[in-house]
Write a protein that holds these residues in place. Structure first.
Motif, PDB file in Angstrom:
ATOM      1  N   ILE A  47      31.738  57.022  28.407  1.00 48.13           N
ATOM      2  CA  ILE A  47      33.368  56.285  28.359  1.00 48.13           C
ATOM      3  C   ILE A  47      34.063  56.668  29.985  1.00 48.13           C
ATOM      4  CG2 ILE A  47      35.675  56.100  27.372  1.00 48.13           C
ATOM      5  CD1 ILE A  47      33.393  54.436  25.969  1.00 48.13           C
ATOM      6  N   MET A  48      33.764  57.993  30.224  1.00 51.01           N
ATOM      7  CA  MET A  48      34.266  58.371  31.534  1.00 51.01           C
ATOM      8  C   MET A  48      33.790  57.654  32.555  1.00 51.01           C
ATOM      9  SD  MET A  48      35.154  62.310  31.803  1.00 51.01           S
ATOM     10  CE  MET A  48      36.999  62.796  31.318  1.00 51.01           C
ATOM     11  N   MET A  49      32.422  57.641  32.598  1.00 53.71           N
ATOM     12  CA  MET A  49      31.750  56.762  33.723  1.00 53.71           C
ATOM     13  C   MET A  49      32.125  55.111  33.910  1.00 53.71           C
ATOM     14  SD  MET A  49      30.064  58.927  35.447  1.00 53.71           S
ATOM     15  CE  MET A  49      29.230  58.044  36.499  1.00 53.71           C
ATOM     16  N   LEU A  50      32.623  54.614  32.411  1.00 54.43           N
ATOM     17  CA  LEU A  50      32.863  53.346  32.310  1.00 54.43           C
ATOM     18  C   LEU A  50      34.360  53.109  32.975  1.00 54.43           C
ATOM     19  CD1 LEU A  50      32.943  50.344  31.415  1.00 54.43           C
ATOM     20  CD2 LEU A  50      34.215  51.352  29.314  1.00 54.43           C
ATOM     21  N   GLY A  51      35.221  54.264  32.909  1.00 49.88           N
ATOM     22  CA  GLY A  51      36.749  54.140  33.460  1.00 49.88           C
ATOM     23  C   GLY A  51      36.217  54.239  34.962  1.00 49.88           C
ATOM     24  N   LEU A  52      35.582  55.205  35.382  1.00 55.21           N
ATOM     25  CA  LEU A  52      35.316  55.514  36.791  1.00 55.21           C
ATOM     26  C   LEU A  52      34.792  54.268  37.598  1.00 55.21           C
ATOM     27  CD1 LEU A  52      34.150  59.261  36.904  1.00 55.21           C
ATOM     28  CD2 LEU A  52      36.310  58.425  37.743  1.00 55.21           C
ATOM     29  N   PHE A  53      33.833  53.594  37.176  1.00 55.50           N
ATOM     30  CA  PHE A  53      33.152  52.549  37.386  1.00 55.50           C
ATOM     31  C   PHE A  53      34.045  51.272  37.713  1.00 55.50           C
ATOM     32  CE2 PHE A  53      30.571  48.606  37.256  1.00 55.50           C
ATOM     33  CZ  PHE A  53      29.846  48.553  38.552  1.00 55.50           C
ATOM     34  N   THR A  54      34.789  50.930  36.546  1.00 53.14           N
ATOM     35  CA  THR A  54      35.680  49.915  36.564  1.00 53.14           C
ATOM     36  C   THR A  54      36.856  50.151  37.463  1.00 53.14           C
ATOM     37  OG1 THR A  54      36.585  50.557  34.606  1.00 53.14           O
ATOM     38  CG2 THR A  54      34.936  49.071  34.372  1.00 53.14           C
ATOM     39  N   GLY A  55      37.368  51.417  37.672  1.00 47.24           N
ATOM     40  CA  GLY A  55      38.457  51.755  38.433  1.00 47.24           C
ATOM     41  C   GLY A  55      37.906  51.481  39.931  1.00 47.24           C
ATOM     42  N   TRP A  56      36.650  51.821  40.330  1.00 50.65           N
ATOM     43  CA  TRP A  56      36.281  51.572  41.489  1.00 50.65           C
ATOM     44  C   TRP A  56      36.177  50.090  41.805  1.00 50.65           C
ATOM     45  CZ3 TRP A  56      31.171  49.703  43.172  1.00 50.65           C
ATOM     46  CH2 TRP A  56      30.878  49.827  44.453  1.00 50.65           C
ATOM     47  N   ILE A  57      35.731  49.303  40.587  1.00 55.39           N
ATOM     48  CA  ILE A  57      35.596  47.781  41.021  1.00 55.39           C
ATOM     49  C   ILE A  57      36.803  47.316  41.177  1.00 55.39           C
ATOM     50  CG2 ILE A  57      34.650  45.692  39.846  1.00 55.39           C
ATOM     51  CD1 ILE A  57      32.389  47.205  41.302  1.00 55.39           C
ATOM     52  N   CYS A  58      37.869  47.663  40.316  1.00 54.21           N
ATOM     53  CA  CYS A  58      39.112  46.957  40.365  1.00 54.21           C
ATOM     54  C   CYS A  58      39.909  47.297  41.462  1.00 54.21           C
ATOM     55  CB  CYS A  58      39.862  47.589  38.927  1.00 54.21           C
ATOM     56  SG  CYS A  58      39.009  46.492  37.517  1.00 54.21           S
ATOM     57  N   THR A  59      39.805  48.812  42.144  1.00 57.03           N
ATOM     58  CA  THR A  59      40.467  49.018  43.333  1.00 57.03           C
ATOM     59  C   THR A  59      39.909  48.126  44.279  1.00 57.03           C
ATOM     60  OG1 THR A  59      40.935  51.225  42.502  1.00 57.03           O
ATOM     61  CG2 THR A  59      40.827  50.798  44.811  1.00 57.03           C
ATOM     62  N   SER A  60      38.759  47.942  44.643  1.00 58.75           N
ATOM     63  CA  SER A  60      38.046  46.935  45.674  1.00 58.75           C
ATOM     64  C   SER A  60      38.495  45.732  45.355  1.00 58.75           C
ATOM     65  CB  SER A  60      36.426  46.879  45.335  1.00 58.75           C
ATOM     66  OG  SER A  60      35.988  48.270  45.484  1.00 58.75           O
ATOM     67  N   MET A  61      38.531  45.106  44.379  1.00 55.29           N
ATOM     68  CA  MET A  61      39.002  43.905  43.958  1.00 55.29           C
ATOM     69  C   MET A  61      40.756  43.799  44.140  1.00 55.29           C
ATOM     70  SD  MET A  61      36.982  42.484  40.535  1.00 55.29           S
ATOM     71  CE  MET A  61      37.843  41.295  40.205  1.00 55.29           C
ATOM     72  N   TYR A  62      41.122  44.614  44.067  1.00 57.51           N
ATOM     73  CA  TYR A  62      42.773  44.750  44.117  1.00 57.51           C
ATOM     74  C   TYR A  62      43.198  44.674  45.552  1.00 57.51           C
ATOM     75  CZ  TYR A  62      47.665  46.336  43.512  1.00 57.51           C
ATOM     76  OH  TYR A  62      48.997  46.550  43.522  1.00 57.51           O
ATOM     77  N   GLY A  63      42.453  45.336  46.322  1.00 53.03           N
ATOM     78  CA  GLY A  63      42.706  45.233  47.761  1.00 53.03           C
ATOM     79  C   GLY A  63      42.424  43.764  48.551  1.00 53.03           C
ATOM     80  N   LEU A  64      41.703  43.108  47.876  1.00 51.44           N
ATOM     81  CA  LEU A  64      41.164  41.554  48.343  1.00 51.44           C
ATOM     82  C   LEU A  64      41.920  40.563  47.933  1.00 51.44           C
ATOM     83  CD1 LEU A  64      37.461  42.144  48.217  1.00 51.44           C
ATOM     84  CD2 LEU A  64      38.651  42.439  50.229  1.00 51.44           C
ATOM     85  N   VAL A  65      42.688  40.624  46.731  1.00 49.47           N
ATOM     86  CA  VAL A  65      43.720  39.528  46.395  1.00 49.47           C
ATOM     87  C   VAL A  65      44.709  39.187  46.807  1.00 49.47           C
ATOM     88  CG1 VAL A  65      42.473  39.546  44.119  1.00 49.47           C
ATOM     89  CG2 VAL A  65      44.519  40.745  44.443  1.00 49.47           C
ATOM     90  N   SER A  66      45.222  38.138  47.155  1.00 48.61           N
ATOM     91  CA  SER A  66      46.460  37.544  47.609  1.00 48.61           C
ATOM     92  C   SER A  66      47.548  37.134  46.369  1.00 48.61           C
ATOM     93  CB  SER A  66      46.552  36.875  48.718  1.00 48.61           C
ATOM     94  OG  SER A  66      45.858  35.697  48.649  1.00 48.61           O
ATOM     95  N   ASN A  67      47.034  36.893  45.425  1.00 45.60           N
ATOM     96  CA  ASN A  67      47.831  36.288  44.162  1.00 45.60           C
ATOM     97  C   ASN A  67      48.597  37.466  43.331  1.00 45.60           C
ATOM     98  OD1 ASN A  67      48.066  35.174  41.411  1.00 45.60           O
ATOM     99  ND2 ASN A  67      47.506  33.395  42.350  1.00 45.60           N
ATOM    100  N   PHE A  68      49.610  37.496  43.065  1.00 46.23           N
ATOM    101  CA  PHE A  68      50.334  38.411  42.285  1.00 46.23           C
ATOM    102  C   PHE A  68      49.604  38.494  40.902  1.00 46.23           C
ATOM    103  CE2 PHE A  68      53.247  38.933  38.777  1.00 46.23           C
ATOM    104  CZ  PHE A  68      53.533  40.650  38.996  1.00 46.23           C
ATOM    105  N   TRP A  69      49.587  37.233  40.264  1.00 46.23           N
ATOM    106  CA  TRP A  69      49.058  37.217  38.807  1.00 46.23           C
ATOM    107  C   TRP A  69      47.508  37.796  38.681  1.00 46.23           C
ATOM    108  CZ3 TRP A  69      52.543  37.546  35.514  1.00 46.23           C
ATOM    109  CH2 TRP A  69      53.763  37.149  35.553  1.00 46.23           C
ATOM    110  N   LEU A  70      46.698  37.348  39.777  1.00 46.60           N
ATOM    111  CA  LEU A  70      45.309  38.111  39.650  1.00 46.60           C
ATOM    112  C   LEU A  70      45.284  39.322  40.000  1.00 46.60           C
ATOM    113  CD1 LEU A  70      42.363  37.562  39.317  1.00 46.60           C
ATOM    114  CD2 LEU A  70      42.499  36.955  42.018  1.00 46.60           C
ATOM    115  N   ALA A  71      46.318  40.091  40.816  1.00 44.50           N
ATOM    116  CA  ALA A  71      46.377  41.218  41.000  1.00 44.50           C
ATOM    117  C   ALA A  71      46.718  41.924  39.697  1.00 44.50           C
ATOM    118  CB  ALA A  71      47.380  41.890  42.048  1.00 44.50           C
ATOM    119  N   PHE A  72      47.967  41.350  39.017  1.00 44.91           N
ATOM    120  CA  PHE A  72      48.242  42.201  37.597  1.00 44.91           C
ATOM    121  C   PHE A  72      47.221  41.954  36.856  1.00 44.91           C
ATOM    122  CE2 PHE A  72      50.359  41.692  33.583  1.00 44.91           C
ATOM    123  CZ  PHE A  72      51.194  42.501  33.680  1.00 44.91           C
ATOM    124  N   ALA A  73      46.482  40.968  36.481  1.00 47.15           N
ATOM    125  CA  ALA A  73      45.340  41.075  35.807  1.00 47.15           C
ATOM    126  C   ALA A  73      44.125  42.082  35.968  1.00 47.15           C
ATOM    127  CB  ALA A  73      44.742  39.825  35.743  1.00 47.15           C
TER     128      ALA A  73
END
Length: 141
Positions: free
Chosen positions: A39-65
């Protein structure tokens, strides 16, 4: 949403916290069943993926999701508290929890400050598609 930057920033921070609140008990129980490390590895992995995606989006609702999803899959603080409780007793436990919350509080403050400073165009060595929020997310990974 561009005319309400404070509301948007609060919603993005709150989205992550809402996700953690909704899933912490469930992920804690699942961690007891299949192991904390998974579960810790899941959190670290998805955190890494989400942080990568978060920096690339320009839409507020997608960033919120993305922030809500990152919170839903992150039980690292809950599991860290469980490990501290398992490994310590008495006065050591009090110090471990005090240290944990102190580090958590300081890191939240410093990361927000660093992100704000790094998102300024004058502080960036590069941007990606004129997105000034990619660089702070890249540094945060």
């Amino acid at each position: 949403m561009e005319d309400m930057p404070g509301t948007c920033a609060g919603a993005l921070v709150g989205g992550f916290t809402m996700g953690v609140c909704l899933s912490a008990l469930i992920l804690g129980h699942v961690a007891d069943l299949i192991g904390r490390k998974k579960i810790m590895m899941l959190g670290l992995f998805t955190g890494w993926i989400c942080t990568s995606m978060y920096g690339l989006v320009s839409n507020f609702w997608l960033a919120f999701a993305i922030r809500v999803f990152a919170g839903l899959t992150n039980a690292n603080l809950v599991l860290t508290r469980a490990v501290c409780a398992d490994l310590t007793t008495g006065a050591q436990r009090v110090l471990a929890f005090a240290y944990l919350w102190s580090v958590f509080s300081v890191s939240r403050g410093l990361s927000g400050t660093a992100g704000g400073i790094l998102s300024e165009e004058s502080n960036q060595p590069f941007t990606l598609n004129d997105n000034r929020f990619f660089f702070p997310c890249f540094v945060g990974m």
